[in-house]
Design an enzyme around this catalytic site. Structure first.
Site: not given
Ligand code: GLU
Length: 432
Positions: A123, A235-239
């Site tokens: 990460k 939360g209203y981002g991508n997810a």
């Molecule tokens: N950031 C996303 C997660 O926390 C996606 C990670 C990725 O696609 O490598 O799962």
């Protein structure tokens, strides 16, 4: 771990009113230890899994529009690569810390293993408020960060992706910067890219698509009908926004949503197309006509069937877990629930689909994107969707099996299942 008296910093509260503040990494280690005890894990394996293999901090200069130079702090944590190259997103947020990124990289390790992907966990993060940057500054920041970490990433080494406040444009800059350094196009170094430069169909909606699939599976197990279910999304981002879209398509009524500015509630239901258009226009979901404005805290405590935390860590804690009104919590965010809250929710019969399963659709479709990049042959939307569905339903079935087999909650069941694979790979590789 620091213990403070009478200071509220978002930790859990004990009955003696002592407030315990812990970093996400301390929480991750506690979850790991809980699973290790339940599965009687080899102590040598646990010793390795307690910490990341590598954490890189970089301080890099960015020319601001004013002409001055600012130095930013970037981080990349590479937790474990026993199963394959490190994999995980990069977040831009003013509150990013090394410990947070370490925790997120640990969670990626379990997530990849649960989805059966040939990846380890990593990460990244940059301590920055991207909303305060111009587009040019954001591009220079993104290129600066990626060139500073270039020596530890690569399509067979560590493959970043989007996370909080990063998107496909940022991934395009990452890929372009790395390609310049390499002297040729390296599409497979990053996932979540725009379609035109090696992105995959379905990647933008994948986290929410995966979440809706496992929510559907969990509702079947619990004997609830998603068609009559009420949902709240924090939360209203991508997810968060796409979870609204998919759960609505599956027949659920989304009664409340929120973003960092606050939330809205309508018992008649909120339509995804209306709310997302309102957010695009005004910058927030707040003040939507015909709705009551509510706080994020109020949203979490609503009496709904399904609660989807899709924002940041530490939202459901010892403090509010007793008041969570939902019957099922599906973690689109990473780390929204503390171990104390898990215990309280478990005691109250609230089922929690843990982040490492619930939001694994994102990294799964990242894997599909990476495979397409490596083979330079691209699949249709329905091929990608079918593969995602297969992975998510198998992951759900395995985690449910592990929960029942080990007589633990879903999170611990998911951890046990993931750790089993990572431990096996470490053993055959001769690490333990
Ligand atoms: N950031 C996303 C997660 O926390 C996606 C990670 C990725 O696609 O490598 O799962």
């Amino acid at each position: 771990m620091s213990v403070k008296r009478g200071v509220s910093v978002g930790g859990s509260v004990t009955s003696t009113s002592l407030e315990v503040t812990r970093s996400p990494f301390d929480i991750g280690v506690q979850q790991l230890e809980r699973a290790a005890a339940a599965m009687d894990l080899d102590p040598n394996v646990l010793e390795i899994l307690r910490r990341p293999q590598r954490v890189l901090s970089v301080y890099f200069p960015v020319r601001m529009d004013s002409g001055s130079v600012r130095v930013f702090h970037g981080i990349r944590s590479q937790y474990n690569n026993a199963l394959g190259p490190y994999k995980g997103g990069v977040r831009y947020h003013p509150d990013v810390t090394v410990e947070e990124v370490m925790a997120l990289s640990m969670w990626m390790t379990w997530k990849s293993a649960i989805a059966g992907l040939p990846y380890g966990g990593g990460k990244g993060g940059v301590v920055v408020n991207p909303k305060a940057l111009s587009r040019g500054e954001l591009e220079r920041l993104s290129r600066g960060y990626f060139s500073a970490i270039a020596e530890v990433v690569g399509p067979h080494r560590d493959i970043p992706a989007p996370d909080v406040y990063t998107d496909s444009q940022v991934m395009a800059w990452f890929m372009d910067e790395y390609s310049k350094i390499s002297g040729h196009n390296v599409f497979g170094v990053v996932t979540g890219k725009p379609l035109i430069v090696g992105g995959s169909l379905g990647r933008d909606t994948a986290t929410a698509r995966g979440l809706s699939l496992v929510v559907g599976e969990a509702m079947k197990k619990l004997g609830f009908d998603l068609g009559t279910a009420s949902v709240a999304v924090q939360g209203y981002g991508n997810a968060g926004s796409y979870s609204h879209m998919f759960l609505e398509r599956m027949g659920a009524t989304v009664v409340a949503v929120s973003d960092s500015k606050g939330g809205i509630l309508s018992n008649d239901g909120l339509k995804y197309s209306d709310v997302s258009a309102h957010k695009r226009k005004t910058g927030s979901v707040r003040d939507f006509s015909g709705c009551d404005n509510i706080t994020n805290r109020e949203l979490l405590e609503l009496d709904v069937d399904v609660l989807v935390p899709a924002a940041l860590e530490n939202q459901i804690t010892g403090k509010n877990a007793g008041r969570i009104g939902a019957r099922l919590v599906a973690e689109a965010a990473n780390g929204p629930t503390t171990p104390e809250a898990d215990d309280i929710l478990g005691g109250r019969g609230v089922e929690v689909i843990p982040d490492v399963l619930a939001n694994a659709g994102g990294v799964t479709t990242s894997y599909l994107e990476w495979v397409q990049n490596l083979q330079s042959y691209y699949w249709t939307a329905s091929e990608v969707d079918a593969r995602l569905r297969d992975v998510m339903t198998a992951a759900f079935d395995w985690v449910w099996w592990s929960k029942e087999e080990n007589e633990v909650d879903l999170r611990t069941g998911a951890y046990i299942y993931a750790i089993m694979w990572v431990a096996e790979a470490m053993k055959v590789r001769g690490w333990v």
